[in-house]
Enzyme design. Structure first.
Site, mmCIF file in Angstrom:
data_model
loop_
_atom_site.group_PDB
_atom_site.id
_atom_site.type_symbol
_atom_site.label_atom_id
_atom_site.label_comp_id
_atom_site.label_asym_id
_atom_site.label_seq_id
_atom_site.Cartn_x
_atom_site.Cartn_y
_atom_site.Cartn_z
ATOM 1 N N LYS A 95 56.695 -42.665 -31.150
ATOM 2 C CA LYS A 95 55.462 -41.931 -30.780
ATOM 3 C C LYS A 95 55.016 -41.008 -31.912
ATOM 4 O O LYS A 95 54.924 -39.785 -31.762
ATOM 5 C CB LYS A 95 55.638 -41.160 -29.476
ATOM 6 C CG LYS A 95 55.962 -42.057 -28.290
ATOM 7 C CD LYS A 95 55.862 -41.335 -26.979
ATOM 8 C CE LYS A 95 56.299 -42.181 -25.811
ATOM 9 N NZ LYS A 95 57.775 -42.341 -25.711
HETATM 10 P P1 5BU Z 1 62.739 -45.088 -17.557
HETATM 11 O O1 5BU Z 1 64.191 -44.828 -17.574
HETATM 12 O O2 5BU Z 1 62.363 -46.509 -17.055
HETATM 13 O O3 5BU Z 1 61.941 -44.004 -16.879
HETATM 14 O O4 5BU Z 1 62.355 -45.037 -19.110
HETATM 15 C C1 5BU Z 1 61.055 -45.215 -19.563
HETATM 16 C C2 5BU Z 1 61.002 -45.285 -21.072
HETATM 17 O O5 5BU Z 1 59.646 -45.535 -21.434
HETATM 18 C C3 5BU Z 1 61.422 -44.020 -21.791
HETATM 19 O O6 5BU Z 1 62.088 -44.418 -22.978
HETATM 20 C C4 5BU Z 1 60.149 -43.315 -22.164
HETATM 21 O O7 5BU Z 1 60.208 -42.658 -23.410
HETATM 22 C C5 5BU Z 1 59.173 -44.474 -22.273
HETATM 23 N N1 5BU Z 1 57.801 -44.112 -21.865
HETATM 24 C C6 5BU Z 1 57.478 -43.738 -20.585
HETATM 25 O O8 5BU Z 1 58.330 -43.659 -19.701
HETATM 26 N N2 5BU Z 1 56.181 -43.442 -20.271
HETATM 27 C C7 5BU Z 1 55.191 -43.490 -21.181
HETATM 28 O O9 5BU Z 1 54.034 -43.262 -20.857
HETATM 29 C C8 5BU Z 1 55.557 -43.885 -22.494
HETATM 30 C C9 5BU Z 1 56.840 -44.195 -22.795
HETATM 31 BR BR1 5BU Z 1 54.240 -43.962 -23.773
#
Ligand code: 5BU
Length: 513
Positions: free
Chosen positions: A342
């Site tokens: 990012k």
């Molecule tokens: P989760 O464990 O499924 O909640 O992880 C989601 C991943 O996606 C995590 O690494 C975040 O940094 C990434 N992410 C997110 O959750 N939402 C966003 O809007 C973005 C990235 Br951009």
């Protein structure tokens, strides 16, 4: 299409003359027309629709004169006479048309008045497309091939007119001409002509200045300043994405293989092909701090994912060997690596963050994520780093809309961010977002995080939707993190996500099978 009687000839409105008499009357009424135009110019100056000083323009250049025709909505008489004069001036010599369309927003009331008084059907262009349902660019009833005239208030470079022109053409309308109230004489006519669009204006900035001088509203010095400014400041078209770059095909009903043909990016084409070959649109997000754990998990699930997403800056025991092993696994199991960095700084710093430091991200990450907040410089910075390394097969996802509750991505921000992605679609492989309407081009990939087997949230603002929900809302690739990494049966859960996401995709492209 239009009535044979002249309804909008204001001085003789009640007579509603046939056109042949209208033309005889025209020379007599020319003087009156000019008088009315001059009164309108004075009135616009009085109501501050036109100001003198030092103004920063939308295109980033300073100007001694500024038009804000939005204020006319508070002066219905001015709005009425401006609309009538514009119509009277252009009406008799226009190309044939079936509809009129005002460029949003200022020209909307002007077009509405003309539509009602001249009895011409109107169309409305949506500035932000709906976040739900069908992605409709143009509201109103029309057939493919119908002809449409564009109406605008003030023209500088012509880019706003061209956006309306592009959307009308995308929806199958034929557009050859635009009429505008004020031409600032800064290249608009030429810019539009280069895209095959004629433009006629009720008055030019020079005419306005001469009238205000004649009526004693401005002094010679102001007139000279404005004339000098016009002659020195021609404004080029900036950030306009021409029609040919927006495919008419709806990506939601296209297969990944077909879409591989639509992208300009080598790495996007590669990702489309991996998805189609491995029958998976699952991206696993491994937010672990231990490199061995990450490699072990990657080798277990590699066969079921198209993309592995990591955060390199949370790894405690980072080493070059770790990268060598990760790249080897990606090759063995045929998935791509996305470093969810990012980036969000100025181009110069981002160039260094991308290629230097301990991580040397550009040397191993097929893809990275980028916040578009700094503007186009951030993309140029990343590209500049690659040029130095002569790397070709790299790309980025632009973060347009986040999954977290209360995120600050406003509608205007999202529109501008998508425009940036489309302008740089050789390097931008796709868009990170939650809704299908934000990804207009079949060559771009929608990446959607915030996915679990069921809808829900975590305690820190993350919001989750089910695999079926996100695919229906446009996700091409779904990002799943803790939904997999915290599961009891990791392999079983990965397979369940793979199957449900893939079936939802197949249903999306062939709903009746
Ligand atoms: P989760 O464990 O499924 O909640 O992880 C989601 C991943 O996606 C995590 O690494 C975040 O940094 C990434 N992410 C997110 O959750 N939402 C966003 O809007 C973005 C990235 Br951009």
């Amino acid at each position: 299409m239009l009535s044979k009687l002249c309804k909008l000839c204001a001085p003789v409105q009640l007579l509603r003359l046939p056109y042949y008499l209208h033309s005889k009357l025209q020379s007599i009424t020319m003087d009156s027309f000019n008088q009315r135009l001059k009164s309108l110019i004075v009135k616009l100056h009085e109501i501050n629709a036109l100001k003198f000083g030092n103004f920063k323009m939308k295109v980033g250049i300073n100007s001694p004169v500024y038009f804000d025709l939005r204020v006319i909505v508070s002066y219905p008489k001015v709005m009425g006479s401006l609309s009538r004069l514009l119509w009277e001036f252009s009406n008799s010599s226009l190309d044939p048309f079936d509809h009129i369309c005002g460029v949003p927003y200022t020209a909307l009331p002007i077009a509405s008045i003309i539509s009602v008084e001249a009895d011409v059907p109107m169309l409305i262009r949506r500035k932000e497309t709906k976040d739900y349902g069908t992605r409709k660019l143009i509201e109103g009833k029309f057939e493919e091939g119908d002809r449409c005239l564009i109406i605008e208030d003030v023209v500088t470079s012509g880019s706003s007119i061209l956006e309306t022109f592009r959307d009308l053409k995308t929806e199958g309308l034929s557009v050859t001409e635009a009429i505008v109230v004020v031409d600032r004489e800064q290249g608009g006519i030429q810019n539009l002509a280069s895209h095959g669009l004629k433009m006629r204006s009720l008055c030019t900035l020079t005419q306005i200045m001469n009238t205000l001088l004649e009526k004693g509203k401005v002094d010679q010095n102001t007139v000279d300043q404005v004339k000098n400014y016009i002659s020195l400041t021609q404004i080029p078209l900036k950030d306009y994405v021409p029609l040919k770059e927006v495919s008419k095909r709806n990506r939601l009903s296209m297969s990944f293989m077909d879409r591989a043909q639509e992208t300009k990016s080598l790495v996007a084409a590669k990702l489309f092909r991996i998805m189609a070959e491995k029958r998976t649109n699952l991206c696993l997000s491994m937010d672990t701090t231990n490199s061995m754990e990450l490699l072990e998990l990657a080798s277990k699930v590699g066969a079921h994912i198209c993309l592995l997403k990591i955060h390199i800056d949370i790894i405690k025991d980072f080493s070059k060997d770790f990268i060598t092993n990760l790249v080897a696994l990606a090759k063995e199991y045929n998935f791509l690596i996305l470093e969810d960095r990012k980036f969000a700084d100025i181009g110069h710093v981002v160039k260094l963050q991308y290629s230097q430091g301990v991580h040397e991200i550009s040397s191993w990450a097929d893809l990275v994520t980028v916040h578009p907040i700094p503007g186009p410089g951030i993309i140029s910075g990343l590209k500049a780093a690659l040029e130095e390394l002569s790397q070709q097969d790299r790309g980025c996802f632009i973060v347009v809309e986040m999954s977290s509750q209360g995120n600050l991505n406003s509608a205007d921000y999202k529109t501008a961010a998508v425009k940036l992605a489309m302008t740089h679609s050789d390097f931008v492989v796709g868009i990170v977002c939650q809704s299908s309407s934000l990804v207009p081009d079949p060559g771009l990939i929608q990446l959607t995080p915030g996915v679990k087997l069921d809808k829900g949230s975590d305690t820190l603002g993350q919001q989750y939707n089910s695999p079926e929900h996100v695919v229906l809302n446009g996700a091409d690739v779904a990002v799943v993190g803790r939904g997999i990494t915290e599961a009891q049966d990791i392999i079983g859960t990965v397979k369940e996500f793979q199957t449900r996401l893939w079936e939802a995709y197949e249903k999306r492209i062939s709903p009746n099978e």
